[in-house]
Write a protein that holds these residues in place. Structure first.
Motif, PDB file in Angstrom:
ATOM      1  N   MET A   1      14.158 -17.574  78.136  1.00  0.00           N
ATOM      2  CA  MET A   1      14.122 -16.240  78.696  1.00  0.00           C
ATOM      3  C   MET A   1      13.097 -15.374  77.974  1.00  0.00           C
ATOM      4  N   ALA A   2      13.088 -15.381  76.638  1.00  0.00           N
ATOM      5  CA  ALA A   2      12.167 -14.553  75.863  1.00  0.00           C
ATOM      6  C   ALA A   2      10.719 -14.982  76.107  1.00  0.00           C
ATOM      7  N   VAL A   3      10.488 -16.288  76.227  1.00  0.00           N
ATOM      8  CA  VAL A   3       9.142 -16.778  76.483  1.00  0.00           C
ATOM      9  C   VAL A   3       8.646 -16.277  77.835  1.00  0.00           C
ATOM     10  N   THR A   4       9.497 -16.315  78.845  1.00  0.00           N
ATOM     11  CA  THR A   4       9.129 -15.835  80.176  1.00  0.00           C
ATOM     12  C   THR A   4       8.822 -14.345  80.134  1.00  0.00           C
ATOM     13  N   GLU A   5       9.636 -13.595  79.408  1.00  0.00           N
ATOM     14  CA  GLU A   5       9.404 -12.149  79.281  1.00  0.00           C
ATOM     15  C   GLU A   5       8.067 -11.875  78.598  1.00  0.00           C
ATOM     16  N   ARG A   6       7.777 -12.646  77.539  1.00  0.00           N
ATOM     17  CA  ARG A   6       6.507 -12.457  76.831  1.00  0.00           C
ATOM     18  C   ARG A   6       5.326 -12.823  77.730  1.00  0.00           C
ATOM     19  N   MET A   7       5.476 -13.875  78.525  1.00  0.00           N
ATOM     20  CA  MET A   7       4.384 -14.268  79.422  1.00  0.00           C
ATOM     21  C   MET A   7       4.152 -13.202  80.486  1.00  0.00           C
ATOM     22  N   GLU A   8       5.221 -12.603  80.997  1.00  0.00           N
ATOM     23  CA  GLU A   8       5.073 -11.525  81.983  1.00  0.00           C
ATOM     24  C   GLU A   8       4.373 -10.319  81.360  1.00  0.00           C
ATOM     25  N   ALA A   9       4.693 -10.012  80.101  1.00  0.00           N
ATOM     26  CA  ALA A   9       4.020  -8.917  79.393  1.00  0.00           C
ATOM     27  C   ALA A   9       2.537  -9.229  79.261  1.00  0.00           C
ATOM     28  N   THR A  10       2.226 -10.473  78.932  1.00  0.00           N
ATOM     29  CA  THR A  10       0.835 -10.893  78.790  1.00  0.00           C
ATOM     30  C   THR A  10       0.087 -10.762  80.108  1.00  0.00           C
ATOM     31  N   LYS A  11       0.675 -11.273  81.173  1.00  0.00           N
ATOM     32  CA  LYS A  11       0.042 -11.191  82.490  1.00  0.00           C
ATOM     33  C   LYS A  11      -0.179  -9.741  82.906  1.00  0.00           C
ATOM     34  N   GLY A  12       0.815  -8.911  82.698  1.00  0.00           N
ATOM     35  CA  GLY A  12       0.693  -7.502  83.061  1.00  0.00           C
ATOM     36  C   GLY A  12      -0.418  -6.820  82.290  1.00  0.00           C
ATOM     37  N   ALA A  13      -0.507  -7.114  81.003  1.00  0.00           N
ATOM     38  CA  ALA A  13      -1.563  -6.511  80.181  1.00  0.00           C
ATOM     39  C   ALA A  13      -2.943  -6.985  80.614  1.00  0.00           C
ATOM     40  N   ILE A  14      -3.073  -8.263  80.899  1.00  0.00           N
ATOM     41  CA  ILE A  14      -4.373  -8.797  81.310  1.00  0.00           C
ATOM     42  C   ILE A  14      -4.807  -8.172  82.625  1.00  0.00           C
ATOM     43  N   LEU A  15      -3.891  -8.053  83.576  1.00  0.00           N
ATOM     44  CA  LEU A  15      -4.243  -7.431  84.856  1.00  0.00           C
ATOM     45  C   LEU A  15      -4.615  -5.962  84.678  1.00  0.00           C
ATOM     46  N   SER A  16      -3.902  -5.259  83.813  1.00  0.00           N
ATOM     47  CA  SER A  16      -4.252  -3.859  83.542  1.00  0.00           C
ATOM     48  C   SER A  16      -5.618  -3.757  82.882  1.00  0.00           C
ATOM     49  N   LEU A  17      -5.871  -4.645  81.917  1.00  0.00           N
ATOM     50  CA  LEU A  17      -7.179  -4.647  81.265  1.00  0.00           C
ATOM     51  C   LEU A  17      -8.286  -4.974  82.250  1.00  0.00           C
ATOM     52  N   LEU A  18      -8.020  -5.906  83.145  1.00  0.00           N
ATOM     53  CA  LEU A  18      -9.035  -6.272  84.120  1.00  0.00           C
ATOM     54  C   LEU A  18      -9.312  -5.151  85.108  1.00  0.00           C
ATOM     55  N   HIS A 125     -14.313  -7.556  66.493  1.00  0.00           N
ATOM     56  CA  HIS A 125     -13.064  -6.809  66.328  1.00  0.00           C
ATOM     57  C   HIS A 125     -11.964  -7.613  67.014  1.00  0.00           C
ATOM     58  N   SER A 126     -10.890  -7.844  66.293  1.00  0.00           N
ATOM     59  CA  SER A 126      -9.800  -8.670  66.815  1.00  0.00           C
ATOM     60  C   SER A 126      -8.471  -7.948  66.676  1.00  0.00           C
ATOM     61  N   VAL A 127      -7.516  -8.380  67.483  1.00  0.00           N
ATOM     62  CA  VAL A 127      -6.148  -7.891  67.443  1.00  0.00           C
ATOM     63  C   VAL A 127      -5.252  -9.110  67.615  1.00  0.00           C
ATOM     64  N   VAL A 128      -4.224  -9.201  66.788  1.00  0.00           N
ATOM     65  CA  VAL A 128      -3.252 -10.284  66.925  1.00  0.00           C
ATOM     66  C   VAL A 128      -1.929  -9.674  67.377  1.00  0.00           C
ATOM     67  N   VAL A 129      -1.350 -10.278  68.401  1.00  0.00           N
ATOM     68  CA  VAL A 129      -0.007  -9.899  68.831  1.00  0.00           C
ATOM     69  C   VAL A 129       0.892 -11.082  68.494  1.00  0.00           C
ATOM     70  N   ASN A 130       1.824 -10.838  67.579  1.00  0.00           N
ATOM     71  CA  ASN A 130       2.744 -11.873  67.133  1.00  0.00           C
ATOM     72  C   ASN A 130       3.796 -12.102  68.207  1.00  0.00           C
ATOM     73  N   MET A 131       3.767 -13.266  68.825  1.00  0.00           N
ATOM     74  CA  MET A 131       4.670 -13.593  69.918  1.00  0.00           C
ATOM     75  C   MET A 131       5.989 -14.184  69.414  1.00  0.00           C
ATOM     76  N   GLU A 132       6.130 -14.350  68.114  1.00  0.00           N
ATOM     77  CA  GLU A 132       7.344 -14.927  67.552  1.00  0.00           C
ATOM     78  C   GLU A 132       8.458 -13.887  67.496  1.00  0.00           C
ATOM     79  N   SER A 133       9.658 -14.329  67.747  1.00  0.00           N
ATOM     80  CA  SER A 133      10.825 -13.477  67.609  1.00  0.00           C
ATOM     81  C   SER A 133      10.994 -13.107  66.140  1.00  0.00           C
ATOM     82  N   ALA A 134      11.403 -11.878  65.858  1.00  0.00           N
ATOM     83  CA  ALA A 134      11.570 -11.417  64.480  1.00  0.00           C
ATOM     84  C   ALA A 134      12.541 -12.304  63.700  1.00  0.00           C
ATOM     85  N   HIS A 135      13.517 -12.891  64.377  1.00  0.00           N
ATOM     86  CA  HIS A 135      14.517 -13.740  63.720  1.00  0.00           C
ATOM     87  C   HIS A 135      13.896 -15.022  63.146  1.00  0.00           C
TER      88      HIS A 135
END
Length: 180
Positions: A1-18, A125-135
């Motif tokens: 579930m968390a992986v799917t949510e993260r992928m949807e966030a990624t897709k949404g961000a990429i489309l917004s950036l595009l 210039h780079s940015v890293v988004v940590n996709m790992e759960s805090a746990h």
């Protein structure tokens, strides 16, 4: 579930950036790294239509050849900077930092750190988004960010609705550094 949510966030961000890139005449590309290789699923473009097609069936899960992704990103950025000398590149790496597949003789982590330093030395210039759960976070994304000389944001800090805003802020930082 968390992986799917993260992928949807990624897709949404990429489309917004595009969408933003199209209006600004910027270009956005997408490289995934999975199994034993990196794959460019979207060559640098400002076409929102191409992005929609590329994002429909992004695979998730499996092994992580992080260094292969960084290597492809580095080559792509170098080509873009050569082809478009006025380009101000921004590399967005969305990962847990836990590369586990090498492309050469070094360990996966050593390879990724070496390539990250190389990218940083180029002044990208780079940015890293940590996709790992805090746990489960082992600090590997932060280590990668350190080698890229980049900020590292967690997914808890960045949700689908503000990932786009964070990347836009980093683009502005990048532009400011170039003009200073």
């Amino acid at each position: 579930m968390a992986v799917t949510e993260r992928m949807e966030a990624t897709k949404g961000a990429i489309l917004s950036l595009l969408t933003d890139a199209y209006q600004r005449r910027d270009r956005v590309g997408l490289i995934i790294f999975q199994k034993d290789r990196a794959t460019m699923v979207l060559k640098p473009t400002n076409s929102v239509m191409l992005a929609h097609e590329a994002l429909k069936t992004l695979p998730i899960g499996g092994k992580t050849p992080l260094s292969a992704g960084l290597q492809m990103a580095y080559a792509t950025l170098k080509q873009e900077m050569y082809t478009h000398p006025d380009v101000m590149p921004l590399l967005l790496v969305m990962t847990d930092g836990a590369g586990n597949v090498s492309t050469g003789n070094r360990s996966p982590q050593e390879e990724a750190k070496f390539l990250a330093q190389k990218i940083a030395e180029e002044g990208v210039h780079s940015v890293v988004v940590n996709m790992e759960s805090a746990h489960f976070d082992q600090g590997l994304a932060m280590q990668l960010a350190d080698h890229l000389k980049a900020p590292c944001y967690s997914m808890e800090e960045i949700r689908a609705d503000n990932l786009y805003q964070t990347v836009r802020k980093e683009i502005q930082v990048s532009q400011h550094q170039i003009t200073s």
